[in-house]
Write a protein that holds these residues in place. Sequence first.
Motif, PDB file in Angstrom:
ATOM      1  N   GLU A 159      13.679   6.226 -25.896  1.00 32.76           N
ATOM      2  CA  GLU A 159      13.731   6.985 -24.646  1.00 32.76           C
ATOM      3  C   GLU A 159      12.322   7.250 -24.116  1.00 32.76           C
ATOM      4  N   LEU A 160      11.413   7.607 -25.011  1.00 36.50           N
ATOM      5  CA  LEU A 160      10.032   7.840 -24.607  1.00 36.50           C
ATOM      6  C   LEU A 160       9.437   6.574 -24.004  1.00 36.50           C
ATOM      7  N   LYS A 161       9.700   5.452 -24.631  1.00 34.11           N
ATOM      8  CA  LYS A 161       9.204   4.173 -24.130  1.00 34.11           C
ATOM      9  C   LYS A 161       9.799   3.852 -22.764  1.00 34.11           C
ATOM     10  N   TYR A 162      11.084   4.157 -22.586  1.00 42.95           N
ATOM     11  CA  TYR A 162      11.761   3.888 -21.313  1.00 42.95           C
ATOM     12  C   TYR A 162      11.080   4.625 -20.164  1.00 42.95           C
ATOM     13  N   PHE A 163      10.788   5.896 -20.377  1.00 45.47           N
ATOM     14  CA  PHE A 163      10.168   6.700 -19.319  1.00 45.47           C
ATOM     15  C   PHE A 163       8.686   6.365 -19.142  1.00 45.47           C
ATOM     16  N   SER A 164       7.958   6.253 -20.252  1.00 48.39           N
ATOM     17  CA  SER A 164       6.515   6.038 -20.145  1.00 48.39           C
ATOM     18  C   SER A 164       6.172   4.669 -19.571  1.00 48.39           C
ATOM     19  N   LYS A 165       7.019   3.689 -19.809  1.00 46.29           N
ATOM     20  CA  LYS A 165       6.761   2.337 -19.304  1.00 46.29           C
ATOM     21  C   LYS A 165       6.825   2.294 -17.786  1.00 46.29           C
ATOM     22  N   LYS A 166       7.506   3.258 -17.174  1.00 44.14           N
ATOM     23  CA  LYS A 166       7.628   3.326 -15.721  1.00 44.14           C
ATOM     24  C   LYS A 166       6.541   4.214 -15.097  1.00 44.14           C
ATOM     25  N   ALA A 167       5.793   4.910 -15.938  1.00 39.75           N
ATOM     26  CA  ALA A 167       4.870   5.932 -15.456  1.00 39.75           C
ATOM     27  C   ALA A 167       3.573   5.351 -14.903  1.00 39.75           C
ATOM     28  N   ASP A 168       3.150   5.909 -13.782  1.00 43.38           N
ATOM     29  CA  ASP A 168       1.836   5.585 -13.238  1.00 43.38           C
ATOM     30  C   ASP A 168       0.747   6.370 -13.958  1.00 43.38           C
ATOM     31  N   ILE A 169       1.131   7.540 -14.475  1.00 40.43           N
ATOM     32  CA  ILE A 169       0.214   8.393 -15.233  1.00 40.43           C
ATOM     33  C   ILE A 169       0.965   8.919 -16.455  1.00 40.43           C
ATOM     34  N   VAL A 176       0.653  14.533 -32.130  1.00 42.28           N
ATOM     35  CA  VAL A 176       1.260  13.518 -32.988  1.00 42.28           C
ATOM     36  C   VAL A 176       0.407  12.251 -32.901  1.00 42.28           C
ATOM     37  N   VAL A 177      -0.186  11.861 -34.005  1.00 37.75           N
ATOM     38  CA  VAL A 177      -1.096  10.719 -34.037  1.00 37.75           C
ATOM     39  C   VAL A 177      -0.353   9.424 -33.684  1.00 37.75           C
ATOM     40  N   HIS A 178      -0.942   8.647 -32.758  1.00 36.55           N
ATOM     41  CA  HIS A 178      -0.409   7.350 -32.337  1.00 36.55           C
ATOM     42  C   HIS A 178       1.012   7.433 -31.792  1.00 36.55           C
ATOM     43  N   LEU A 179       1.320   8.537 -31.138  1.00 36.91           N
ATOM     44  CA  LEU A 179       2.634   8.673 -30.505  1.00 36.91           C
ATOM     45  C   LEU A 179       2.777   7.693 -29.342  1.00 36.91           C
ATOM     46  N   ILE A 180       1.690   7.518 -28.581  1.00 37.42           N
ATOM     47  CA  ILE A 180       1.701   6.610 -27.432  1.00 37.42           C
ATOM     48  C   ILE A 180       1.030   5.297 -27.842  1.00 37.42           C
ATOM     49  N   THR A 181       1.807   4.222 -27.816  1.00 36.72           N
ATOM     50  CA  THR A 181       1.305   2.911 -28.220  1.00 36.72           C
ATOM     51  C   THR A 181       1.306   1.952 -27.033  1.00 36.72           C
ATOM     52  N   SER A 182       0.712   0.792 -27.223  1.00 34.85           N
ATOM     53  CA  SER A 182       0.501  -0.135 -26.109  1.00 34.85           C
ATOM     54  C   SER A 182       1.805  -0.606 -25.460  1.00 34.85           C
ATOM     55  N   ASP A 183       2.893  -0.672 -26.220  1.00 36.05           N
ATOM     56  CA  ASP A 183       4.155  -1.128 -25.651  1.00 36.05           C
ATOM     57  C   ASP A 183       4.806  -0.095 -24.750  1.00 36.05           C
ATOM     58  N   MET A 184       4.190   1.092 -24.654  1.00 34.68           N
ATOM     59  CA  MET A 184       4.723   2.155 -23.804  1.00 34.68           C
ATOM     60  C   MET A 184       3.975   2.275 -22.482  1.00 34.68           C
ATOM     61  N   VAL A 185       2.926   1.487 -22.305  1.00 37.39           N
ATOM     62  CA  VAL A 185       2.043   1.658 -21.145  1.00 37.39           C
ATOM     63  C   VAL A 185       2.065   0.407 -20.274  1.00 37.39           C
ATOM     64  N   LYS A 186       2.287   0.604 -18.982  1.00 41.54           N
ATOM     65  CA  LYS A 186       2.282  -0.543 -18.078  1.00 41.54           C
ATOM     66  C   LYS A 186       0.867  -0.816 -17.577  1.00 41.54           C
ATOM     67  N   PRO A 187       0.560  -2.038 -17.186  1.00 42.02           N
ATOM     68  CA  PRO A 187      -0.771  -2.353 -16.647  1.00 42.02           C
ATOM     69  C   PRO A 187      -1.117  -1.476 -15.446  1.00 42.02           C
ATOM     70  N   GLY A 188      -2.334  -0.986 -15.423  1.00 43.41           N
ATOM     71  CA  GLY A 188      -2.795  -0.169 -14.309  1.00 43.41           C
ATOM     72  C   GLY A 188      -2.498   1.310 -14.440  1.00 43.41           C
TER      73      GLY A 188
END
Length: 221
Positions: A159-169, A176-188
């Motif tokens: 669920e976190l990945k679903y929302f964060s992948k759409k996020a501009d910010i 929590v260490v390494h909670l946000i990983t590269s597969d959760m972040v879109k380019p830009g």
Amino acid sequence: MGKNENHLIPRKRIKIADCGLYVYQIISSEKEIISKIEELNDDSLVDGILVQLPVPEHVSERNVCNAVNPKKDVDGFHILNIGKLTHNMDTFVPCTALGVVELIKRSGIPTFGKNIVVCGRSKNVGLPIALLLHSDARNECPGMEATVTICHRNTPRDELKYFSKKADIIVSATGVVHLITSDMVKPGACVIDVGITRIQTKEGKTKLVGDVDFESVEEIK
């Protein structure tokens, strides 16, 4: 500090340079801490009061923060100031939340109509950040006009990945260490890491890290 008051440190008053800032170190009973706060509330020479958090286990954080005169509550932790913030009224705003907003503004990152994920729900950090980012810019305390989704440390990873992948910010403040990983972040996307965790390195030393897996996320352009 634990609950054994035999190990409590007596109060100390420390002057910080010549800037008019004093630190009172009072690791004692909740009653004594509140008594000192009330004394400072009544002191006309004191403009602002900050309580260093977290407090010891035997002390109620809420009782101590609410003991501060709302007009001197420069941290913005008193329930009256938090309540005003929820209504976007002019009030003291928690400094971390205000710092995130200022960082976004000075970096020229657009927020109007943008999708933002705030990962963190604390009343001192995550919630105030979300309130400032989503609200109307025409309010007394101007908002940033974004569409904000609040997640937290217990949000299922998918669920976190679903929302964060759409996020501009993405703003993460969970500890929590390494909670946000590269597969959760879109380019830009803009990623702001507010988390602070002390970990031990392979060399046996300690260092501070955030919530974001920086080495992998920084590769996303």
